[in-house]
Design a protein around this motif. Structure first.
Motif, PDB file in Angstrom:
ATOM      1  N   VAL A   1       0.842  -1.190   0.000  1.00 45.84           N
ATOM      2  CA  VAL A   1       0.000   0.000   0.000  1.00 45.84           C
ATOM      3  C   VAL A   1       0.880   1.243   0.000  1.00 45.84           C
ATOM      4  CG1 VAL A   1      -1.647   1.375   1.333  1.00 45.84           C
ATOM      5  CG2 VAL A   1      -1.947  -1.095   1.157  1.00 45.84           C
ATOM      6  N   LEU A   2       0.553   2.173  -0.869  1.00 50.98           N
ATOM      7  CA  LEU A   2       1.135   3.517  -0.827  1.00 50.98           C
ATOM      8  C   LEU A   2      -0.007   4.489  -0.596  1.00 50.98           C
ATOM      9  CD1 LEU A   2       3.357   5.604  -1.116  1.00 50.98           C
ATOM     10  CD2 LEU A   2       3.105   5.463  -3.609  1.00 50.98           C
ATOM     11  N   ASP A   3      -0.177   4.947   0.637  1.00 49.24           N
ATOM     12  CA  ASP A   3      -1.298   5.814   1.020  1.00 49.24           C
ATOM     13  C   ASP A   3      -0.777   7.226   1.240  1.00 49.24           C
ATOM     14  OD1 ASP A   3      -3.618   6.949   1.847  1.00 49.24           O
ATOM     15  OD2 ASP A   3      -3.782   5.817   3.739  1.00 49.24           O
ATOM     16  N   GLU A   4      -0.891   8.052   0.189  1.00 48.61           N
ATOM     17  CA  GLU A   4      -0.494   9.455   0.300  1.00 48.61           C
ATOM     18  C   GLU A   4      -1.640  10.325   0.803  1.00 48.61           C
ATOM     19  OE1 GLU A   4       2.939   9.871  -3.111  1.00 48.61           O
ATOM     20  OE2 GLU A   4       0.859  10.014  -3.778  1.00 48.61           O
ATOM     21  N   SER A   5      -2.825   9.740   0.884  1.00 44.29           N
ATOM     22  CA  SER A   5      -3.995  10.482   1.363  1.00 44.29           C
ATOM     23  C   SER A   5      -4.074  10.474   2.887  1.00 44.29           C
ATOM     24  CB  SER A   5      -5.269   9.873   0.773  1.00 44.29           C
ATOM     25  OG  SER A   5      -6.420  10.441   1.364  1.00 44.29           O
ATOM     26  N   ARG A   6      -3.906   9.295   3.475  1.00 43.10           N
ATOM     27  CA  ARG A   6      -3.952   9.108   4.920  1.00 43.10           C
ATOM     28  C   ARG A   6      -5.260   9.647   5.523  1.00 43.10           C
ATOM     29  NH1 ARG A   6       0.973   7.322   6.405  1.00 43.10           N
ATOM     30  NH2 ARG A   6       2.734   7.832   5.016  1.00 43.10           N
ATOM     31  N   GLY A   7      -6.354   9.426   4.796  1.00 36.16           N
ATOM     32  CA  GLY A   7      -7.667   9.867   5.275  1.00 36.16           C
ATOM     33  C   GLY A   7      -8.509   8.700   5.740  1.00 36.16           C
ATOM     34  N   GLY A   8      -9.734   9.014   6.130  1.00 32.77           N
ATOM     35  CA  GLY A   8     -10.612   7.982   6.642  1.00 32.77           C
ATOM     36  C   GLY A   8     -11.038   6.995   5.580  1.00 32.77           C
ATOM     37  N   ALA A   9     -11.270   7.470   4.343  1.00 31.90           N
ATOM     38  CA  ALA A   9     -11.719   6.593   3.274  1.00 31.90           C
ATOM     39  C   ALA A   9     -10.641   5.582   2.888  1.00 31.90           C
ATOM     40  CB  ALA A   9     -12.121   7.417   2.053  1.00 31.90           C
ATOM     41  N   SER A  10      -9.400   6.046   2.749  1.00 33.01           N
ATOM     42  CA  SER A  10      -8.315   5.129   2.392  1.00 33.01           C
ATOM     43  C   SER A  10      -8.073   4.121   3.517  1.00 33.01           C
ATOM     44  CB  SER A  10      -7.036   5.906   2.088  1.00 33.01           C
ATOM     45  OG  SER A  10      -6.612   6.643   3.221  1.00 33.01           O
ATOM     46  N   THR A  11      -8.177   4.591   4.760  1.00 34.44           N
ATOM     47  CA  THR A  11      -7.995   3.676   5.894  1.00 34.44           C
ATOM     48  C   THR A  11      -9.073   2.599   5.899  1.00 34.44           C
ATOM     49  OG1 THR A  11      -7.000   5.456   7.201  1.00 34.44           O
ATOM     50  CG2 THR A  11      -7.822   3.524   8.400  1.00 34.44           C
ATOM     51  N   GLU A  12     -10.314   2.982   5.589  1.00 36.31           N
ATOM     52  CA  GLU A  12     -11.407   2.014   5.562  1.00 36.31           C
ATOM     53  C   GLU A  12     -11.209   1.002   4.437  1.00 36.31           C
ATOM     54  OE1 GLU A  12     -16.260   1.750   4.877  1.00 36.31           O
ATOM     55  OE2 GLU A  12     -15.309   3.705   5.214  1.00 36.31           O
TER      56      GLU A  12
ATOM     57  N   LEU B   1       0.666  -6.974  -6.199  1.00 37.31           N
ATOM     58  CA  LEU B   1       0.095  -5.702  -6.640  1.00 37.31           C
ATOM     59  C   LEU B   1       0.381  -4.630  -5.601  1.00 37.31           C
ATOM     60  CD1 LEU B   1      -2.812  -5.137  -4.930  1.00 37.31           C
ATOM     61  CD2 LEU B   1      -3.516  -7.063  -6.351  1.00 37.31           C
ATOM     62  N   VAL B   2       0.307  -3.389  -6.050  1.00 40.10           N
ATOM     63  CA  VAL B   2       0.476  -2.223  -5.183  1.00 40.10           C
ATOM     64  C   VAL B   2      -0.744  -1.331  -5.351  1.00 40.10           C
ATOM     65  CG1 VAL B   2       1.841  -0.162  -4.680  1.00 40.10           C
ATOM     66  CG2 VAL B   2       2.990  -2.291  -5.312  1.00 40.10           C
ATOM     67  N   VAL B   3      -1.398  -0.987  -4.234  1.00 44.75           N
ATOM     68  CA  VAL B   3      -2.549  -0.088  -4.234  1.00 44.75           C
ATOM     69  C   VAL B   3      -2.055   1.298  -3.858  1.00 44.75           C
ATOM     70  CG1 VAL B   3      -4.812   0.396  -3.256  1.00 44.75           C
ATOM     71  CG2 VAL B   3      -4.072  -1.980  -3.572  1.00 44.75           C
ATOM     72  N   HIS B   4      -2.322   2.277  -4.738  1.00 41.62           N
ATOM     73  CA  HIS B   4      -1.806   3.632  -4.552  1.00 41.62           C
ATOM     74  C   HIS B   4      -2.967   4.618  -4.371  1.00 41.62           C
ATOM     75  CE1 HIS B   4       0.462   7.321  -6.380  1.00 41.62           C
ATOM     76  NE2 HIS B   4       0.313   7.407  -5.070  1.00 41.62           N
ATOM     77  N   PHE B   5      -3.062   5.183  -3.183  1.00 36.29           N
ATOM     78  CA  PHE B   5      -4.019   6.252  -2.904  1.00 36.29           C
ATOM     79  C   PHE B   5      -3.303   7.582  -3.101  1.00 36.29           C
ATOM     80  CE2 PHE B   5      -5.452   2.639  -0.399  1.00 36.29           C
ATOM     81  CZ  PHE B   5      -6.832   2.636  -0.620  1.00 36.29           C
ATOM     82  N   SER B   6      -3.783   8.401  -4.039  1.00 36.62           N
ATOM     83  CA  SER B   6      -3.144   9.682  -4.309  1.00 36.62           C
ATOM     84  C   SER B   6      -3.375  10.660  -3.157  1.00 36.62           C
ATOM     85  CB  SER B   6      -3.674  10.272  -5.616  1.00 36.62           C
ATOM     86  OG  SER B   6      -5.072  10.500  -5.517  1.00 36.62           O
ATOM     87  N   ALA B   7      -2.616  11.753  -3.164  1.00 36.87           N
ATOM     88  CA  ALA B   7      -2.705  12.733  -2.081  1.00 36.87           C
ATOM     89  C   ALA B   7      -4.075  13.404  -2.025  1.00 36.87           C
ATOM     90  CB  ALA B   7      -1.598  13.779  -2.238  1.00 36.87           C
ATOM     91  N   ASP B   8      -4.760  13.544  -3.167  1.00 39.24           N
ATOM     92  CA  ASP B   8      -6.066  14.213  -3.196  1.00 39.24           C
ATOM     93  C   ASP B   8      -7.228  13.218  -3.170  1.00 39.24           C
ATOM     94  OD1 ASP B   8      -5.672  13.130  -5.674  1.00 39.24           O
ATOM     95  OD2 ASP B   8      -6.172  14.946  -6.807  1.00 39.24           O
TER      96      ASP B   8
END
Length: 371
Positions: free
Chosen positions: A58-69, A103-110
Motif C-alpha cells: 500500500v502507498l497511502d499518500e492520502s492518509r484519510g478515513g476513506a483510504s484507511t477504511e 500488486l500495489v494499491v496507490h491512494f493519491s494525495a487528493d
C-alpha cells in the motif's frame, strides 16, 4: 600443450560416441524433437491456475478515513495480505521487481478531498503482469471490494471510487506470457535429466560398459564425455521452446538473449549433475527411469510453474530451495519478461553452484566405486 590437445581429443571422441548412441535411433530423434513442441503448444493453450493468497503493498499518500477504511476491507478479506506499507512511489518498483508483492494499491494525495467533494475518485492499482492469471484474479477481487464500498449506502449513484489498473511486464495479463517462457526451463529439464540418467545405465544394459572400462579414459573423462552431449541437447531444446515462444505465440522478449543462454547453461550443468548421479547409482535402465520419474514430479510441482511458491505452506517453501527448477523459472521469467540484468539475478545462480558442487563429486565418486 600436446597432452592437453590429446585430452580434448579424447573428450571429443567420447562426446561423438554419446551423440551417435542417442541420435542413431530414429525413435530417439523423434522423442527429442516432438515432445517439446507438443508440450509447449499444450501448456501454452491449456494450462491455467489461480491464487488465493495475494501479497500486496500500500502507498497511502492520502492518509484519510476513506483510504484507511478501504485498506481495512482489503486486509479483512483473508485473501489480500499486506506485506509492505510504502512511503514513496519510488519504492513500488522494488516490491514488484523482487516479487514481494503481486500488486500495489496507490491512494493519491487528493483521494480524500475528491471523494468528499462527490467526484469520481481514481484508485491506482499496479499489477505484476509476470504472474498474469493470478494478477487478473486479484484485480477482479479488488474490484469487487471497491464495488461493495461504493454501494455501502445502498444508493445507485455513479461509482465514487474507480480502479485504474496497470500491469507491468504483461500489459494484457495473458496467462500464456507467464506459462510459456517458464517452459523453456521445465521442458528442457525433463529431456536433459532423462538423457543423463540413462547414459551409464544404457551402457551397462547393452554390455558396452565393460568395453569402456578397458579404454585409457579416467572416470572424470567418462563423466565429462557423457555430460557435454546432454548439456548441448538440453540447451538446444531450450532454444527450441524459446523460438516457439517468440515466433509462434508472439511473446516479446525484453531481456538479453545471452543472459538467458548463460542461465540455461548453468541450469543444464546442474541438471546433468543430478542425472549422472542417478545414472551412476542405477544398475539398469529401468532403475534409472524409475528414479527419474520419481524425481521429476516433485521438481515440477515445487518449481512455481503451476502454483506460486509464495502460496505453498512454509515448510514446502523451504524445501524448494533445493529445487534448481524453481530458480531457473524465476531467471527465465525475469530475463524474458522483465528484462532484468544478471547483476540483479546473481542470487538465483547460488543454488545452481551449490547443487552442482554436491552432485558432480557424488557422480564421480559413484563412477569410481562402480568401476
Amino acid at each position: 600443450m600436446l597432452a592437453f590437445f590429446n585430452y580434448l581429443l579424447r573428450l571429443a571422441n567420447l562426446c561423438q560416441k554419446e551423440f551417435i548412441a542417442v541420435l542413431k535411433d530414429p525413435a530417439n530423434r523423434v522423442i527429442l524433437i516432438v515432445p517439446p513442441i507438443l508440450q509447449s503448444l499444450l501448456f501454452g493453450y491449456a494450462a491455467n491456475f489461480d491464487l488465493t493468497n495475494v501479497p500486496y503493498a500500500v502507498l497511502d499518500e492520502s492518509r484519510g478515513g476513506a483510504s484507511t477504511e478501504l485498506i481495512a476491507r482489503f486486509d479483512g478479506t483473508g485473501v489480500f495480505h499486506r506485506v509492505a506499507t510504502l512511503d514513496s512511489a519510488s519504492q513500488i518498483s522494488d516490491v514488484i521487481d523482487t516479487g514481494s508483492a503481486l500488486l500495489v494499491v496507490h491512494f493519491s494525495a487528493d483521494f480524500e478531498r475528491l471523494l468528499s467533494a462527490g467526484h469520481t475518485t481514481p484508485l491506482q492499482v499496479i499489477l505484476d503482469g509476470r504472474n498474469s492469471t493470478t494478477a487478473g484474479s486479484a484485480a477482479g477481487q479488488l474490484q469487487a471490494i471497491i464495488s461493495a464500498y461504493n454501494q455501502r449506502d445502498g444508493q445507485d449513484a455513479k461509482p465514487a471510487v474507480t480502479v485504474m489498473s496497470r500491469a507491468w511486464y504483461n500489459p494484457n495479463l495473458e496467462s500464456r506470457w507467464n506459462i510459456v517462457p517458464a517452459l523453456i526451463a521445465s521442458l528442457s529439464m525433463i529431456q536433459t535429466i532423462m538423457l543423463a540418467a540413462l547414459s551409464v545405465a544404457r551402457e551397462r544394459e547393452q554390455g558396452t560398459f565393460d568395453q569402456l572400462l578397458v579404454t585409457p579414459y579416467t572416470p572424470l573423462q567418462i563423466m565429462i564425455g557423457k555430460a557435454l552431449p546432454s548439456i548441448a541437447i538440453g540447451l538446444s531444446q531450450a532454444m527450441l521452446v524459446l523460438a516457439i515462444s517468440l515466433y509462434w505465440f508472439d511473446i516479446p522478449m525484453t531481456g538479453s538473449f545471452w543472459a538467458l543462454l548463460l542461465a540455461m547453461l548453468m541450469f543444464m550443468i546442474t541438471i546433468v549433475g543430478i542425472g549422472l548421479s542417478i545414472s551412476a547409482l542405477s544398475a539398469n535402465m529401468q532403475q534409472a527411469m524409475l528414479y527419474t520419474f520419481v524425481l521429476i514430479m516433485p521438481l515440477t510441482l515445487l518449481s512455481g510453474l503451476a502454483t506460486p511458491v509464495s502460496n505453498m505452506p512454509q515448510f514446502m517453501q523451504i524445501v524448494t530451495y533445493a529445487n534448481p527448477l524453481r530458480f531457473a523459472i524465476d531467471l527465465v521469467r525475469r530475463i524474458y519478461l522483465e528484462g532484468a540484468p544478471l547483476t540483479l539475478l546473481w542470487h538465483d545462480f547460488i543454488p545452481f553452484v551449490g547443487i552442482t558442487l554436491v552432485t558432480m563429486p557424488l557422480a564421480a565418486w559413484l563412477f569410481r566405486n562402480k568401476l
